[in-house]
Design a protein around this motif. Sequence first.
Motif, PDB file in Angstrom:
ATOM      1  N   SER A 242       0.851  -1.187   0.000  1.00 28.49           N
ATOM      2  CA  SER A 242       0.000   0.000   0.000  1.00 28.49           C
ATOM      3  C   SER A 242       0.882   1.231   0.000  1.00 28.49           C
ATOM      4  O   SER A 242       2.037   1.178   0.435  1.00 28.49           O
ATOM      5  CB  SER A 242      -0.947  -0.006   1.194  1.00 28.49           C
ATOM      6  OG  SER A 242      -0.341   0.618   2.277  1.00 28.49           O
ATOM      7  N   CYS A 243       0.360   2.324  -0.547  1.00 34.00           N
ATOM      8  CA  CYS A 243       1.143   3.556  -0.562  1.00 34.00           C
ATOM      9  C   CYS A 243       0.219   4.763  -0.676  1.00 34.00           C
ATOM     10  O   CYS A 243      -0.987   4.618  -0.886  1.00 34.00           O
ATOM     11  CB  CYS A 243       2.169   3.538  -1.683  1.00 34.00           C
ATOM     12  SG  CYS A 243       1.418   3.430  -3.277  1.00 34.00           S
ATOM     13  N   TRP A 244       0.818   5.925  -0.526  1.00 33.84           N
ATOM     14  CA  TRP A 244       0.085   7.180  -0.513  1.00 33.84           C
ATOM     15  C   TRP A 244      -0.096   7.681  -1.943  1.00 33.84           C
ATOM     16  O   TRP A 244       0.838   7.627  -2.743  1.00 33.84           O
ATOM     17  CB  TRP A 244       0.868   8.200   0.310  1.00 33.84           C
ATOM     18  CG  TRP A 244       0.188   9.517   0.473  1.00 33.84           C
ATOM     19  CD1 TRP A 244       0.518  10.684  -0.142  1.00 33.84           C
ATOM     20  CD2 TRP A 244      -0.936   9.797   1.317  1.00 33.84           C
ATOM     21  NE1 TRP A 244      -0.332  11.684   0.265  1.00 33.84           N
ATOM     22  CE2 TRP A 244      -1.231  11.171   1.164  1.00 33.84           C
ATOM     23  CE3 TRP A 244      -1.707   9.026   2.179  1.00 33.84           C
ATOM     24  CZ2 TRP A 244      -2.271  11.795   1.840  1.00 33.84           C
ATOM     25  CZ3 TRP A 244      -2.744   9.642   2.854  1.00 33.84           C
ATOM     26  CH2 TRP A 244      -3.028  10.999   2.683  1.00 33.84           C
ATOM     27  N   ASP A 245      -1.306   8.175  -2.251  1.00 30.67           N
ATOM     28  CA  ASP A 245      -1.560   8.756  -3.566  1.00 30.67           C
ATOM     29  C   ASP A 245      -1.624  10.272  -3.419  1.00 30.67           C
ATOM     30  O   ASP A 245      -2.548  10.806  -2.814  1.00 30.67           O
ATOM     31  CB  ASP A 245      -2.885   8.203  -4.119  1.00 30.67           C
ATOM     32  CG  ASP A 245      -3.103   8.621  -5.563  1.00 30.67           C
ATOM     33  OD1 ASP A 245      -3.204   7.736  -6.418  1.00 30.67           O
ATOM     34  OD2 ASP A 245      -3.174   9.844  -5.830  1.00 30.67           O
ATOM     35  N   GLN A 246      -0.603  10.941  -3.948  1.00 28.55           N
ATOM     36  CA  GLN A 246      -0.463  12.385  -3.776  1.00 28.55           C
ATOM     37  C   GLN A 246      -1.655  13.127  -4.385  1.00 28.55           C
ATOM     38  O   GLN A 246      -2.184  14.075  -3.801  1.00 28.55           O
ATOM     39  CB  GLN A 246       0.853  12.813  -4.454  1.00 28.55           C
ATOM     40  CG  GLN A 246       1.320  14.217  -4.152  1.00 28.55           C
ATOM     41  CD  GLN A 246       1.535  14.459  -2.654  1.00 28.55           C
ATOM     42  OE1 GLN A 246       1.864  13.543  -1.907  1.00 28.55           O
ATOM     43  NE2 GLN A 246       1.318  15.686  -2.214  1.00 28.55           N
ATOM     44  N   GLN A 247      -2.098  12.643  -5.537  1.00 28.55           N
ATOM     45  CA  GLN A 247      -3.184  13.329  -6.246  1.00 28.55           C
ATOM     46  C   GLN A 247      -4.511  13.222  -5.491  1.00 28.55           C
ATOM     47  O   GLN A 247      -5.203  14.206  -5.273  1.00 28.55           O
ATOM     48  CB  GLN A 247      -3.329  12.691  -7.617  1.00 28.55           C
ATOM     49  CG  GLN A 247      -3.884  13.632  -8.627  1.00 28.55           C
ATOM     50  CD  GLN A 247      -4.004  12.925  -9.980  1.00 28.55           C
ATOM     51  OE1 GLN A 247      -3.591  11.783 -10.175  1.00 28.55           O
ATOM     52  NE2 GLN A 247      -4.607  13.619 -10.917  1.00 28.55           N
ATOM     53  N   ASP A 248      -4.827  12.008  -5.021  1.00 25.63           N
ATOM     54  CA  ASP A 248      -6.114  11.797  -4.343  1.00 25.63           C
ATOM     55  C   ASP A 248      -6.026  12.090  -2.842  1.00 25.63           C
ATOM     56  O   ASP A 248      -7.037  12.033  -2.147  1.00 25.63           O
ATOM     57  CB  ASP A 248      -6.583  10.340  -4.525  1.00 25.63           C
ATOM     58  CG  ASP A 248      -6.868  10.026  -5.980  1.00 25.63           C
ATOM     59  OD1 ASP A 248      -6.734  10.947  -6.806  1.00 25.63           O
ATOM     60  OD2 ASP A 248      -7.188   8.867  -6.280  1.00 25.63           O
ATOM     61  N   GLN A 249      -4.820  12.341  -2.343  1.00 28.31           N
ATOM     62  CA  GLN A 249      -4.614  12.617  -0.916  1.00 28.31           C
ATOM     63  C   GLN A 249      -5.194  11.512  -0.025  1.00 28.31           C
ATOM     64  O   GLN A 249      -5.849  11.767   0.974  1.00 28.31           O
ATOM     65  CB  GLN A 249      -5.186  13.995  -0.526  1.00 28.31           C
ATOM     66  CG  GLN A 249      -4.373  15.157  -1.076  1.00 28.31           C
ATOM     67  CD  GLN A 249      -2.985  15.241  -0.424  1.00 28.31           C
ATOM     68  OE1 GLN A 249      -2.856  15.418   0.776  1.00 28.31           O
ATOM     69  NE2 GLN A 249      -1.921  15.080  -1.213  1.00 28.31           N
ATOM     70  N   THR A 250      -4.975  10.295  -0.446  1.00 29.76           N
ATOM     71  CA  THR A 250      -5.357   9.132   0.365  1.00 29.76           C
ATOM     72  C   THR A 250      -4.408   7.988  -0.005  1.00 29.76           C
ATOM     73  O   THR A 250      -3.669   8.094  -0.983  1.00 29.76           O
ATOM     74  CB  THR A 250      -6.822   8.724   0.105  1.00 29.76           C
ATOM     75  OG1 THR A 250      -7.142   7.646   0.967  1.00 29.76           O
ATOM     76  CG2 THR A 250      -7.081   8.295  -1.326  1.00 29.76           C
ATOM     77  N   ALA A 251      -4.449   6.924   0.790  1.00 29.03           N
ATOM     78  CA  ALA A 251      -3.608   5.771   0.442  1.00 29.03           C
ATOM     79  C   ALA A 251      -4.464   4.703  -0.225  1.00 29.03           C
ATOM     80  O   ALA A 251      -5.696   4.677  -0.047  1.00 29.03           O
ATOM     81  CB  ALA A 251      -2.953   5.220   1.701  1.00 29.03           C
ATOM     82  N   TYR A 252      -3.848   3.829  -1.004  1.00 34.91           N
ATOM     83  CA  TYR A 252      -4.508   2.662  -1.592  1.00 34.91           C
ATOM     84  C   TYR A 252      -3.644   1.440  -1.358  1.00 34.91           C
ATOM     85  O   TYR A 252      -2.423   1.562  -1.203  1.00 34.91           O
ATOM     86  CB  TYR A 252      -4.667   2.826  -3.112  1.00 34.91           C
ATOM     87  CG  TYR A 252      -5.592   3.953  -3.520  1.00 34.91           C
ATOM     88  CD1 TYR A 252      -6.972   3.843  -3.350  1.00 34.91           C
ATOM     89  CD2 TYR A 252      -5.075   5.120  -4.079  1.00 34.91           C
ATOM     90  CE1 TYR A 252      -7.816   4.891  -3.722  1.00 34.91           C
ATOM     91  CE2 TYR A 252      -5.914   6.162  -4.456  1.00 34.91           C
ATOM     92  CZ  TYR A 252      -7.286   6.042  -4.268  1.00 34.91           C
ATOM     93  OH  TYR A 252      -8.105   7.070  -4.633  1.00 34.91           O
ATOM     94  N   SER A 253      -4.292   0.263  -1.376  1.00 29.37           N
ATOM     95  CA  SER A 253      -3.533  -0.981  -1.385  1.00 29.37           C
ATOM     96  C   SER A 253      -3.621  -1.564  -2.790  1.00 29.37           C
ATOM     97  O   SER A 253      -4.630  -1.383  -3.484  1.00 29.37           O
ATOM     98  CB  SER A 253      -4.121  -1.968  -0.377  1.00 29.37           C
ATOM     99  OG  SER A 253      -4.004  -1.438   0.937  1.00 29.37           O
ATOM    100  N   PHE A 254      -2.576  -2.265  -3.177  1.00 29.09           N
ATOM    101  CA  PHE A 254      -2.499  -2.868  -4.520  1.00 29.09           C
ATOM    102  C   PHE A 254      -2.270  -4.358  -4.322  1.00 29.09           C
ATOM    103  O   PHE A 254      -1.268  -4.751  -3.709  1.00 29.09           O
ATOM    104  CB  PHE A 254      -1.330  -2.273  -5.312  1.00 29.09           C
ATOM    105  CG  PHE A 254      -1.482  -0.789  -5.560  1.00 29.09           C
ATOM    106  CD1 PHE A 254      -1.223   0.132  -4.550  1.00 29.09           C
ATOM    107  CD2 PHE A 254      -1.903  -0.324  -6.795  1.00 29.09           C
ATOM    108  CE1 PHE A 254      -1.380   1.501  -4.773  1.00 29.09           C
ATOM    109  CE2 PHE A 254      -2.061   1.039  -7.025  1.00 29.09           C
ATOM    110  CZ  PHE A 254      -1.805   1.956  -6.010  1.00 29.09           C
ATOM    111  N   ARG A 255      -3.223  -5.178  -4.850  1.00 28.22           N
ATOM    112  CA  ARG A 255      -3.117  -6.620  -4.580  1.00 28.22           C
ATOM    113  C   ARG A 255      -3.040  -7.427  -5.872  1.00 28.22           C
ATOM    114  O   ARG A 255      -3.736  -7.112  -6.842  1.00 28.22           O
ATOM    115  CB  ARG A 255      -4.324  -7.081  -3.765  1.00 28.22           C
ATOM    116  CG  ARG A 255      -4.231  -8.575  -3.414  1.00 28.22           C
ATOM    117  CD  ARG A 255      -5.309  -8.994  -2.479  1.00 28.22           C
ATOM    118  NE  ARG A 255      -6.630  -8.817  -3.070  1.00 28.22           N
ATOM    119  CZ  ARG A 255      -7.761  -8.863  -2.386  1.00 28.22           C
ATOM    120  NH1 ARG A 255      -7.741  -9.078  -1.081  1.00 28.22           N
ATOM    121  NH2 ARG A 255      -8.913  -8.697  -2.989  1.00 28.22           N
TER     122      ARG A 255
END
Length: 429
Positions: A242-255
């Motif tokens: 998971s990491c931070w998304d600068q554009q959306d100002q939230t984090a996501y997980s990638f599976r």
Amino acid sequence: MKDSGFNPFEMAQSQFDNVADILDLNDGTRELLRNPMREYHFNIPVKMDDGSTKVFRGFRVQHNDARGPGKGGIRFHPQETVDTVRALSMWMTWKCAVVDIPLGGSKGGVICDPHNLSAREQEQICRGWVRQIARDVGPFADVPAPDVMTNAQHMLWMLDEFEAIAGGRFPGFITGKPVGMGGSLGRKEATGYGVMYTVREALKELDLAPEDTTASVQGFGNVAQHAIEAFHLMGGKTICVSCWDQQDQTAYSFRKNDGIDLDELRNMTDHFGGIDKEKAKAAGYEVIHADDWLKQEVDILVPAALENQISKETVSRISEKVKIIAEGANGPTTPEADAVIKDRGIFMIPDFLANAGGVTCSYFEQVQCNMNYFWGKEEVLEKLDMKMTDAFHAVSEMARKYKLYMRDAAYVIAVNRVAEACRDRGWVS
Ligand code: NAD
């Protein structure tokens, strides 16, 4: 950093008090180790680009140097507080002691925001910081390093100023320099690889083969990427990051259930460890909720992003399958969540052991600089592996022998080593 009344120094002191009770330390030793040996607060006047003069506040806190010269980074942050620096300097003392490197604990900082400063102004802050403290630091006294918002360039400006004052070449004054200018090969891999050297040893204790295990990792920056690299070299499979998304100002997980492809993900990641989610989707990754990395049915969890991520609200999401948590980040688990993890019997590799590969390699940098003889990358990583493996076994043996939680065992070893050094020097009885 300032936030909602939380005082990191009080937390560091209360952690110390618990261990002091376990070790039954006498009052003098407690008093000595509860507080920094020395601290310096100073003004750094800087002529700004617009012709005005601005005064920045700088700090260096030397918690304890009984085992060797102080070691610790310098942070630039607008909300820096001396209590944060005090806590961090104490944690550095324990971190160096648990991996048994002959260094003490220090930390420094400047209240400033590099985003709003030109390169020239930042250089003046670096040089000014050194001018204020040059008498009280040095390759055999206290060795700074980069930390939050400071980098190799800042370290070189500081080194240059120190050498001008001291009159000579002293590359061992500071670490985190670029390779070729006194930096060590293997430094960028060191923290993440170190995390996985300890995981490899924990897997042996649990009688599990790495190639039969899976991991989920929070973060995709320096520590996380190199931890994943080391895990894959051992034969393991990472199914979620998971990491931070600068554009959306939230984090996501990638599976990806059949395992992430590290190089493929690196190619869609920016300098700050943010993955491009459209490219990831196109490459077959599920893009899911920020906290989902924690819920995955994996054997190993590696929080390697930020502090306070496994909390009393999120700890119940950890799957029954999880056997090991290796804290790549500093302070990713809150004390309430830690108590739950302890009860569940999950094998915890605490931050100041798991991520000590970074400071261990900085120590190697200092040693190489003082000798003016530099090792190849394989040699650095081999020495790192030995240090981390030895440290892991000392802690796990202590945990087994005295039926202690791994975090407590690591603290007991570290604090005991420092207390012993203070006694041996005759500072306390
Ligand atoms: P980094 O800046 O390279 O990477 C941080 C990663 O965390 C990025 O991928 C970012 O997207 C991600 N992130 C940020 N906020 C997030 C969120 N809310 N949810 C999920 N992901 C998020 O940093 P790093 O050097 O890899 O350091 C990571 C941690 O390890 C920090 O706690 C740091 O103090 C600690 N640490 C680092 C070192 C080192 O040598 N770099 C040594 C010891 C400890």
